[in-house]
Design an enzyme around this catalytic site. Structure first.
Site, PDB file in Angstrom:
ATOM      1  NE  ARG A 160      -3.628  -2.645   1.035  1.00  0.00           N
ATOM      2  CZ  ARG A 160      -3.562  -3.839   0.408  1.00  0.00           C
ATOM      3  NH1 ARG A 160      -2.829  -3.966  -0.679  1.00  0.00           N
ATOM      4  NH2 ARG A 160      -4.260  -4.867   0.862  1.00  0.00           N
ATOM      5  CD  GLU A 216     -11.152 -11.954   6.372  1.00  0.00           C
ATOM      6  OE1 GLU A 216     -10.465 -11.657   7.360  1.00  0.00           O
ATOM      7  OE2 GLU A 216     -11.103 -11.329   5.304  1.00  0.00           O
ATOM      8  CE  LYS A 260     -12.773  -8.808   7.045  1.00  0.00           C
ATOM      9  NZ  LYS A 260     -11.963  -7.768   7.693  1.00  0.00           N
ATOM     10  CB  SER A 271     -13.791  -4.134   0.680  1.00  0.00           C
ATOM     11  OG  SER A 271     -12.428  -3.942   0.960  1.00  0.00           O
ATOM     12  N   GLY A 272     -12.416  -7.039  -0.258  1.00  0.00           N
ATOM     13  CA  GLY A 272     -11.861  -8.008  -1.200  1.00  0.00           C
ATOM     14  C   GLY A 272     -11.350  -7.500  -2.535  1.00  0.00           C
ATOM     15  N   GLY A 273     -11.121  -6.194  -2.668  1.00  0.00           N
ATOM     16  CA  GLY A 273     -10.641  -5.668  -3.941  1.00  0.00           C
ATOM     17  C   GLY A 273     -11.732  -5.002  -4.767  1.00  0.00           C
ATOM     18  NE  ARG A 278      -7.893  -5.231  -0.409  1.00  0.00           N
ATOM     19  CZ  ARG A 278      -7.920  -6.381  -1.063  1.00  0.00           C
ATOM     20  NH1 ARG A 278      -7.350  -6.467  -2.254  1.00  0.00           N
ATOM     21  NH2 ARG A 278      -8.504  -7.445  -0.550  1.00  0.00           N
TER      22      ARG A 278
HETATM   23  P1  13P Z   1     -10.308  -5.900   2.527  1.00  0.00           P
HETATM   24  O1  13P Z   1     -11.554  -5.155   2.927  1.00  0.00           O
HETATM   25  O2  13P Z   1      -9.253  -5.011   1.929  1.00  0.00           O
HETATM   26  O3  13P Z   1     -10.588  -7.143   1.750  1.00  0.00           O
HETATM   27  O4  13P Z   1      -9.617  -6.365   3.876  1.00  0.00           O
HETATM   28  C1  13P Z   1     -10.381  -6.890   4.876  1.00  0.00           C
HETATM   29  C2  13P Z   1      -9.580  -7.863   5.634  1.00  0.00           C
HETATM   30  O5  13P Z   1      -9.474  -7.774   6.829  1.00  0.00           O
HETATM   31  C3  13P Z   1      -8.943  -8.965   4.899  1.00  0.00           C
HETATM   32  O6  13P Z   1      -8.514  -9.930   5.779  1.00  0.00           O
END
Ligand code: 13P
Length: 341
Positions: free
Chosen positions: A33, A178, A220, A262-264, A293
């Site tokens: 980042r 998650e 998550k 959010s995953g990208g 992100r």
């Molecule tokens: P993102 O929202 O960027 O996917 O990250 C969340 C997260 O904690 C990934 O493990």
């Protein structure tokens, strides 16, 4: 284990109109980042960057329920010597900790990963509880491709998630479970739905076998969405409907809350999808965000490592926090982006 206490924390993590800031990037991930904004990946820069977000008073108090930290950050002090954990607590937010040790190649399964970090985890939980953590995160990664995921990958990751979650609860820490089905491929939304359903079924089976109390956890998951390289991308409403259908099929109502990754997805897509999911209504769980992100890309770009940009970066963070807070109650509209920006 104090289940009432765990349940109270879990409910606070998904309180109405609030969500989680995932600021738990490992040193390697935050480097990626920082590289994009031309910032050196030093301990001081990582501290300054995170301190800036945690000091965004109104956004933290009104829109954020908890913050996921990395091991370095939970032990770090702000420039004036205040522990960063105290900044978070003073804003009324709950400190959390990422406890997995990352996803490593699964033997004999090219292209698949299994998350490590169970060894010594009981003692680490005791230490993190003393440092102020009241919830934790463990991320499993499932990729979609030709012939993958395999049962071995889904099962190994679900098993590790369940062992982690049981250890967390044993130590009065709420586990964020998650299982992330990646959106990197060219698969369509139907394939994402099938894999997400399979993964969630397996995860809840393993949580049951491990005696994890669903009232004391937060899920998550990924949204059900076409891969980024799929030529057919779906409407916001299609993503929302597919996601709700799979979650209703797989996630027991005893789970107090679901906080998406959010995953990208783009910042605005992540917000629009969350709002559309909540707008469907009649969901048995609270549904909110746990974004990394999608909350931080804008403040990172505005900050670029310069002290004179701090106010601008805090405004960018506050804006995304507000947009996602609206989405967490199904109230966000595209026009809100321009009004408040
Ligand atoms: P993102 O929202 O960027 O996917 O990250 C969340 C997260 O904690 C990934 O493990």
């Amino acid at each position: 284990m104090n289940l009432d206490g765990l349940n109270a924390i879990a409910k606070k993590m998904v309180a109405k109109g609030k969500g989680i800031l995932a600021a738990d990037e490992s040193t390697g991930t935050i480097k990626k980042r920082f590289d994009k904004i031309g910032v050196a990946n030093t301990e001081e820069n990582r501290r300054d960057y995170r301190e800036m977000m945690f000091r965004t008073g109104k956004a933290m108090r009104e829109h954020i329920s908890g913050v996921i930290l990395f091991d370095e950050t939970i032990r770090q002090k702000a420039k004036d010597g205040t522990p960063l954990v105290k900044l978070i607590e003073d804003a009324g937010c709950i400190p959390g900790i990422k406890v997995d040790a990352g996803a490593k190649p699964l033997p004999f399964h090219p292209g698949e990963l299994v998350t490590e970090g169970l060894d010594g985890l009981r003692d680490r939980f005791k230490d993190y509880h003393k440092l102020g953590a009241r919830f934790a995160k463990w991320r499993a990664v499932i990729d979609i491709g030709a012939g993958i995921p395999t049962y071995n990958c889904v099962q190994a990751n679900a098993h590790a998630l369940a062992r982690y979650a049981a250890l967390a609860q044993e130590n009065d820490i709420v586990p964020i479970v998650e299982p992330e089905v990646l959106m990197d491929g060219d698969h369509d939304i139907a394939r994402c739905a099938d894999v997400t359903q399979w993964v969630l079924k397996e995860v809840f089976e393993q949580l049951f076998v491990a005696d994890v109390q669903l009232e004391g956890m937060v899920l998550k998951p990924n949204m059900v969405i076409a891969g980024k390289k799929c030529p057919k991308q779906n409407s916001v409403e299609e993503v929302a409907r597919a996601t709700v259908r799979i979650l209703k099929d797989c996630v027991p109502a005893a789970v107090p809350g679901i906080a998406f990754l959010s995953g990208g997805q783009s910042d605005e897509d992540a917000t629009a999808h969350l709002s559309a999911i909540n707008a469907i209504g009649n969901l048995p769980w609270a549904v909110t965000f746990s974004y990394g992100r999608a909350l931080q890309a804008a403040p990172q770009a505005a900050w670029a490592g310069k002290a004179e940009n701090v106010a601008k970066a805090q405004a960018a963070f506050a804006h995304r926090a507000l947009m996602n807070s609206l989405a967490a109650t199904g109230q966000w509209k595209a026009s809100d982006e321009k009004k408040a920006a």
